[in-house]
Design a protein around this motif. Structure first.
Motif, PDB file in Angstrom:
ATOM      1  N   VAL A  81       0.873  -1.171   0.000  1.00  0.00           N
ATOM      2  CA  VAL A  81       0.000   0.000   0.000  1.00  0.00           C
ATOM      3  C   VAL A  81       0.910   1.221   0.000  1.00  0.00           C
ATOM      4  O   VAL A  81       1.697   1.415   0.914  1.00  0.00           O
ATOM      5  CB  VAL A  81      -0.922  -0.004   1.232  1.00  0.00           C
ATOM      6  N   VAL A  82       0.791   2.020  -1.069  1.00  0.00           N
ATOM      7  CA  VAL A  82       1.789   3.062  -1.289  1.00  0.00           C
ATOM      8  C   VAL A  82       1.112   4.415  -1.495  1.00  0.00           C
ATOM      9  O   VAL A  82       0.134   4.518  -2.235  1.00  0.00           O
ATOM     10  CB  VAL A  82       2.660   2.725  -2.527  1.00  0.00           C
ATOM     11  N   ILE A  83       1.644   5.410  -0.806  1.00  0.00           N
ATOM     12  CA  ILE A  83       1.198   6.787  -1.056  1.00  0.00           C
ATOM     13  C   ILE A  83       2.008   7.334  -2.229  1.00  0.00           C
ATOM     14  O   ILE A  83       3.232   7.344  -2.174  1.00  0.00           O
ATOM     15  CB  ILE A  83       1.419   7.684   0.179  1.00  0.00           C
ATOM     16  N   ASN A  84       1.304   7.733  -3.271  1.00  0.00           N
ATOM     17  CA  ASN A  84       1.986   8.329  -4.415  1.00  0.00           C
ATOM     18  C   ASN A  84       2.204   9.808  -4.109  1.00  0.00           C
ATOM     19  O   ASN A  84       1.274  10.608  -4.125  1.00  0.00           O
ATOM     20  CB  ASN A  84       1.123   8.151  -5.664  1.00  0.00           C
ATOM     21  N   GLN A  85       3.464  10.129  -3.810  1.00  0.00           N
ATOM     22  CA  GLN A  85       3.757  11.492  -3.353  1.00  0.00           C
ATOM     23  C   GLN A  85       3.443  12.525  -4.424  1.00  0.00           C
ATOM     24  O   GLN A  85       3.194  13.690  -4.096  1.00  0.00           O
ATOM     25  CB  GLN A  85       5.224  11.610  -2.918  1.00  0.00           C
ATOM     26  N   GLY A  86       3.421  12.093  -5.666  1.00  0.00           N
ATOM     27  CA  GLY A  86       3.120  13.037  -6.735  1.00  0.00           C
ATOM     28  C   GLY A  86       1.648  13.422  -6.757  1.00  0.00           C
ATOM     29  O   GLY A  86       1.279  14.468  -7.278  1.00  0.00           O
ATOM     30  N   LEU A  87       0.808  12.556  -6.223  1.00  0.00           N
ATOM     31  CA  LEU A  87      -0.628  12.824  -6.266  1.00  0.00           C
ATOM     32  C   LEU A  87      -1.189  13.255  -4.914  1.00  0.00           C
ATOM     33  O   LEU A  87      -2.234  13.890  -4.844  1.00  0.00           O
ATOM     34  CB  LEU A  87      -1.386  11.574  -6.746  1.00  0.00           C
ATOM     35  N   CYS A  88      -0.484  12.862  -3.855  1.00  0.00           N
ATOM     36  CA  CYS A  88      -0.960  13.192  -2.509  1.00  0.00           C
ATOM     37  C   CYS A  88      -1.129  14.707  -2.399  1.00  0.00           C
ATOM     38  O   CYS A  88      -0.321  15.474  -2.911  1.00  0.00           O
ATOM     39  CB  CYS A  88       0.039  12.714  -1.458  1.00  0.00           C
TER      40      CYS A  88
END
Lengths: 826, 200, 276
Positions: C100-107
């Motif tokens: 489960v990954v937070i996409n820093q580009g979209l966060c």
């Protein structure tokens, strides 16, 4: 280590004492864990419940400095219950040997062995001797019933170490002691093995050597030495301590554990006569009879063929007779102004030295100091440290930044004696071709060439063939491989050995080929075979394990001659059958040994028909008597270990005998060598230790943000009971003091320390790490002092508290048991 | 066709109502963009999600402020006694022939709406602020803030749909109160007879 | 790709914190300024600079001291509260391996995930203070990028004792069976089906883990119940109003002109009439 790291997995019972292996040797727990998966029991004996204890099946707390007492109790338990491995003891130890009637023990002699001279604080050891027959052969009683045989004397000596007495000395409940004894003594069964993993917690005492001796006796009684999963295993405090010791880190030994020449050994002949042991024991291999070959080869490695061996011996530096040049002595002499220059090379004595306050004072007496390190540190900058006035200090300090071991190609030798070749992992930050030792050697030699000097021969004749030389004669670039080859050794002339002709310039295959006539060189006979015709054996990386016991004998190379478990000929019975057939180290095939490289290829003691094999040799080939020493006459305090209290202790008298402290420990009496025992001002027993997050004095790790983040402060661990008494809260800043100094710390109030009941009264113990120093604290003016760290730490070195007294044999300082006080910081 | 006009909303009242309304529209659109990934496209209207979120935060402040101002402006009317009840009001909307007790300036339904608009507006304001600055109330309570904000929005939206309907096509003649501030006498007589009587 | 699991066998952990440091090294995370607070534990909390934190927990049972070593880190739930809460399509995703990954580009830094996590793991960083963050939420990524290159996560790679291991489904089944034989409790998040699996020697609380992990009730009501309810309510309301308009019709005021317009269906001639 007699064994090696991977071998820990073969153990049935693992005793970790005097070590916090989980903390300081994290990788060792890979193998401890594997052993435990296979059903091994883990025992942790320590003053404090540690990260190691957290994994243990049994934890027993002991007061610091009482190891001989609790281990002595184990010897008594093993002997009383006849749990020892009788055949092993009879065949492979001196237990059957009969002693001279003049030999007296502490039980009969007020805590002393026979021969003590109180004025010299030393022993005349002449009574510590075996009874011999007319031919000079030692008298033995294979039944081991003779009252003067070693086993019976051992039994008598340790009969005084009753459970009650041990419990009241150590402060350990009797049931806990019994639980430990019971579990460990199960390894007395022939096919079960127990291992001991120890470190500075056992060695850094005034009785450090005897602590290890006591355990060695236990291992011999239980038949655990030479076996897979057994042995006496010192966990080295640094990745290459074993290697540096092998190559003469210590003042009294040359490379390969050859003795340092002393003034009265004025010629090579005298030296060899004094050093080469002889034996009248018929089946002893007495391997040290090869001493002359190893010394001759060492002289050739140092000085080439510049002169004959006798002359080259004269060039060797010599100690004054009886001179001790160990760490404590060096700094005592420095403190007394006996010498004026000092190279602090990859070390930080201002923090690592016991009684560091004295060390810092001693540095003031120098004219010059060269500090070779990665970062400036408390030693190089001692003159601007706390309570120093730079205006009054004359010492001129030169700082030479150097490369880290990972930044250079070369070998390290780990605790398991593996010499492992490593390539350059990263380049040093500043590009440098200069090798400090090469530059230094060249300059010194040049000065001697130009100016003569007192005794230029040793310098001018020093062999220095480590690479192509420029027109000025300087080696342009030190070739590590040439150093490694020199350590292995060369043939210096054509030589035919056992039908094979070796040419001049060939690498010597192994130490069995070294000669005493000067025709071979070897920088360290123990490493002969590490780099030979088959290449750089230290760089081997075979992952095959043909024996299945984890020897991996094609991975790197280990001394001696790639023998992974030393004394392995004791792992079999008289016929060469392994005591533990499910994990054999070696076995006799009928023609030869199979498995590990045996301690010599001689056949087993007996032929299959039960008759003695005249071609055999005894298993302990390095001992002139051919067997292991349960009776050890070589130690300064006596041939059997006896409990003495630490120099500073919480009880008025030793409960075991009338001698309070080690009667032969060297006492320093200078104004900075203060000691207080049983003093109300310093009522707490203290010990020091390391933490996983920092390395030694933190000289490398305190500068690393991730490490400083995890362990940012000096701390003192103390029990909830003591904290309540002193009204100290968890996390509070406190001052820990001894008669020698004081240090700031954060209190960690923990259940992992408990008060001890010693001789009927409550004794509190505390402990603190020694990983910190003033240079990385907020108080240090980073900019002014040009010391760039990003994450400040708290507190100075705990060695400001520790005493300057050492073990009587090794002079290792007693930093693991001393007395302090803890108070809230005002 | 000239009608006799009656002043219903002062310019101040209309100004803040307009401001409140516009804020609400912006909040609803930006909020919906963050409410469900299905409506995420709405954030595009406001120049992307970061800007959308920022607009939601700051317009939210305007909304809260105007919500309070409106309460103060209408406090007297919300608390004025009236003969009508919520039941008679609802009946009057559902049954054209129903003749209930006469309503004052605001009928019972409008009063209820007024209070609810304030109440849920404030709840959304408080929960919204805590969503913006979430470190103040503790984790357990904070989790309820998200729920409450959303719950309030749904209830608020329900009231708002009725409000907009009745303010425009549902009760013709009402919109002029917002646009010009006046209503016809007839409208007043029909919807707020008691008030019409006072004004006349 | 099949699912992967990080298995943490607490019976083998020595709290050397190699995993904690390896994580920082691989992810290039800065160190936090810390103090000793009467414990070995540090830094104080997870943050944009700390994705894995080893916990030290002392207890005493019948006079025997126990020192338990736990970990705070993303559990990588199959039923992830953070994904449920996240308003931005693709900002938090769960890949085929289970990371489960937070996409820093979209966060967008909305913090919804921070409070929706059953384990209290993601940390928001405004970017104002010391740390790696810039107005985003941060947590362990299960080294999905290492996994994509066929490597295991930095933490499991580093662990010297085998306390941390990286397992596929088949291996995990074996580990779980073996753990039961060794008397260890398997903690796999229950209904959340986490891809980080603990083998516990003691109760979950001794390791700082919730006994019955679940998506928080308010989060559940908010994201799972309210979202559809809201949409349904909106359309139901709309239909009701149209129905009212059609069936009851607008409430038209009487004209001043005298003629009494009938109420009800009429009103078509009003100037403020229906849009028709």
């Amino acid at each position: 280590m007699t064994n090696h790291w991977i071998d820990i997995r073969n153990s049935d019972v693992i005793l970790i004492s005097g070590s916090n292996a989980a903390e300081n040797h994290p990788i060792s727990f890979k193998w401890v864990t594997k052993a435990m998966e296979n059903g091994a029991k883990l025992i942790s004996v320590d003053p404090r419940f540690t990260r190691t204890s957290s994994r243990a099946d049994i934890f027993a707390a002991i007061r610091s400095g009482t190891d001989i007492a609790w281990l002595g109790g184990m010897i008594k338990y093993i002997l009383d219950n006849e749990l020892y491995h009788k055949d092993y003891v009879r065949l492979y130890t001196n237990a059957p040997f009969i002693l001279n009637s003049g030999f007296k023990m502490p039980g009969d002699l007020d805590g002393l062995f026979s021969g003590y001279d109180p004025k010299k604080r030393s022993y005349d050891r002449s009574t510590w001797a075996y009874a011999k027959d007319a031919n000079g052969v030692i008298r033995k009683d294979p039944s081991m019933k003779d009252p003067m045989c070693v086993l019976q004397l051992l039994k008598k000596h340790f009969s005084r170490y009753t459970l009650d007495k041990v419990s009241t000395i150590c402060g350990t409940p009797k049931d806990k002691l019994l639980e430990v004894y019971k579990a460990y003594a199960t390894t007395g069964k022939a096919d079960r093995t127990g291992t001991i993993m120890y470190a500075m917690g056992w060695t850094q005492h005034t009785v450090g050597t005897q602590n290890i001796r006591t355990m060695a006796i236990i291992q011999l009684l239980l038949g655990n030495i030479g076996m897979a999963g057994g042995g006496v295993n010192a966990l080295r405090g640094e990745s290459n301590v074993q290697g540096s010791t092998d190559h003469c880190l210590l003042f009294h030994i040359l490379p390969g554990y050859l003795g340092t020449p002393s003034a009265s050994l004025s010629s090579l002949d005298k030296y060899l006569e004094a050093k080469t042991p002889t034996t009248k024991e018929p089946y002893s291999a007495n391997w040290w009879q090869n001493y002359p070959k190893y010394m001759a080869s060492l002289l050739r490695a140092h000085f080439g063929q510049s002169a004959d061996l006798a002359t080259q011996y004269n060039w060797m530096p010599k100690l004054d007779d009886g001179q001790n040049a160990s760490w404590l002595m060096l700094f005592d002499e420095m403190f007394n102004g006996k010498f004026t220059g000092f190279f602090a090379w990859g070390q930080n004595p201002a923090c690592s030295g016991s009684n560091a306050g004295k060390v810092r004072e001693a540095l003031k007496k120098l004219d010059w100091m060269v500090n070779v390190n990665l970062f400036d540190n408390e030693t190089g900058s001692f003159w601007r440290g706390p309570e120093m006035n730079p205006a009054e200090i004359k010492t001129e300090v030169f700082f030479l930044p150097c490369a880290m071991s990972f930044e250079k190609e070369g070998s390290i030798t780990n605790s398991g004696r593996w010499a492992q070749w490593r390539y350059t992992a990263v380049k040093p930050p500043a590009p440098t071709d200069a090798d400090i030792i090469n530059e230094l050697q060249f300059k010194v030699r040049k000065l001697y060439e130009e100016q003569g000097g007192v005794y230029p021969d040793p310098i001018l004749n020093l062999a220095w063939d480590y690479g192509a030389k420029g027109p000025d004669g300087k080696v342009r670039h030190m070739d590590t491989h040439l150093v490694a080859k020199e350590i292995n050794g060369y043939f210096l002339e054509d030589k035919e050995i056992r039908g094979t002709l070796y040419k001049k310039g060939d690498l010597v295959p192994s130490f069995a080929f070294l000669q005493d006539d000067g025709s071979t060189s070897s920088g360290n006979w123990l490493y002969c075979q590490s780099y030979n015709a088959s290449g750089n054996n230290m760089a081997r990386r075979s992952k095959s394990d043909p024996t299945g016991t984890g020897l991996y004998n094609g991975w790197s190379w280990c001394w001696p001659v790639n023998r992974r478990i030393i004394y392995n000929r004791a792992s079999v019975d008289e016929y060469g059958k392994p005591w533990a057939p499910h994990k054999p180290v070696i076995y006799w095939s009928g023609k030869s040994w199979v498995g590990d490289v045996p301690d010599g290829g001689w056949p087993p003691l007996r032929k299959p028909d039960g008759t003695w094999n005249e071609a055999t040799k005894l298993a302990y080939i390095m001992k002139p008597v051919g067997v292991a020493h349960i009776f050890g006459p070589g130690r300064a305090e006596g041939p059997f270990p006896e409990h003495y209290e630490p120099l500073e202790c919480p009880i008025e008298k030793n409960l075991m005998n009338p001698q309070r402290i080690n009667p032969v420990a060297k006492l320093f009496t200078g104004k900075m060598d203060q000691f207080l025992t049983c003093d109300d001002r310093y009522p707490l027993v203290a010990t020091t230790y390391r933490v996983t997050e920092h390395w030694q004095t933190g000289v490398l790790t305190r500068w690393l943000p991730w490490q400083a983040e995890m362990m940012p402060a000096n701390f003192v661990e103390l029990s909830e009971e003591l904290a309540k008494e002193r009204n100290i809260k968890n996390g509070e800043a406190v001052v820990v003091s001894s008669v020698r100094g004081k240090v700031d710390a954060i209190a960690i109030v923990t259940r992992r320390f408990k008060p001890f009941t010693v001789a009927g009264s409550t004794v509190h113990q505390v402990g603190l790490p020694w990983a910190f120093g003033w240079a990385t604290t907020k108080e240090n003016d980073v900019k002014a002092n040009n010391m760039a760290y990003s994450h400040p730490t708290f507190g100075d070195s705990s060695n400001l508290l520790t005493p300057s007294i050492g073990d009587a044999n090794t002079m290792i300082p007693e930093t693991k048991a001393f007395m302090v006080n803890v108070e809230k910081k005002a | 066709m000239s009608h006799h006009l009656i002043k219903r909303l002062s310019s101040g009242e209309r100004f803040f109502h307009w401001l409140n309304m516009l804020a609400f529209i912006v909040l609803a659109l930006t909020g919906l963009g963050l409410y469900s990934q299905k409506f995420f496209g709405l954030t595009g209207l406001f120049g992307g999600v970061d800007l959308s979120r920022a607009i939601h935060h700051y317009v939210g402040l305007v909304f809260i402020a105007t919500t309070f101002i409106i309460l103060f402006q209408f406090m007297r009317d919300y608390t004025a006694p009236g003969e009508d009840t919520l039941g008679t009001t609802i009946k009057s909307y559902l049954d054209p022939d129903f003749k209930g007790p006469p309503a004052g300036k605001f009928n019972a339904g409008q009063k209820l709406f007024g209070w609810c608009a304030f109440l849920f507006g404030v709840v959304m304001g408080i929960t919204g602020l805590l969503m913006w600055f979430p470190s103040t109330v503790g984790r357990g309570l904070q989790q309820w803030m998200y729920f409450l904000h959303n719950f309030s929005f749904i209830v608020f939206m329900g009231f708002m749909m009725i409000h907009v309907y009745l303010g425009t096509v549902g009760v013709p003649g009402t919109w002029s109160a917002m646009s010009r501030g006046t209503v016809t006498k007839e409208w007043a007589k029909k919807n707020h007879p008691a008030w019409e009587g006072e004004e006349a | 790709m099949a699912e992967k699991f990080i298995v943490i066998d607490t019976s083998k952990c020595t709290a050397c914190r190699g995993c904690q440091t390896a994580c920082k090294q691989w992810n290039n995370l800065t160190a936090v300024a810390t103090n000793n607070r009467g414990s070995y534990e540090n830094p104080p909390d997870l943050s944009s600079s700390t994705y894995v934190k080893v916990l030290f927990h002392e207890t005493e049972v019948d006079g025997e001291v126990k020192w338990h070593f736990g970990q705070r880190r993303c559990m990588h739930c199959a039923d992830a509260g953070c994904i449920k809460a996240c308003p931005v399509p693709g900002a938090i995703t769960r890949d085929a391996n289970g990371a489960v990954v937070i996409n820093q580009g979209l966060c967008t830094g909305c913090k919804y995930c921070v409070f929706a996590c059953p384990f209290d793991i993601p940390r928001y960083d405004s970017g104002n203070a010391e740390g790696a963050g810039v107005d985003r939420a941060y947590k362990c990524t299960m080294c999905f990028e290492r996994q994509s290159m066929g490597m295991e996560p930095a933490c499991t790679k580093t662990c010297p004792t085998g306390a941390l291991s990286f397992a596929g489904e088949a291996k995990l089944a074996g580990i779980k069976a073996g753990a039961k034989d060794r008397g260890l409790e398997v903690y796999d998040g229950g209904p959340l089906a986490t891809n980080v699996v603990f083998l516990l020697e003691d109760s979950p609380s001794a390791y700082g883990l919730p006994a019955k992990p679940a998506i928080p009730t308010p989060t559940y009501l908010w994201r799972t119940v309210m979202k559809p309810v809201g949409v349904v309510a909106f359309f139901a309301g709309l239909i009701a109003l149209i129905a009212h308009y059609v069936n009851v019709g607008p409430k038209v005021a009487e004209e001043e002109t005298g003629t009494t317009a009938p109420t009800g269906e009429g009103g078509g001639d009003s100037d403020v009439s229906s849009p028709y």
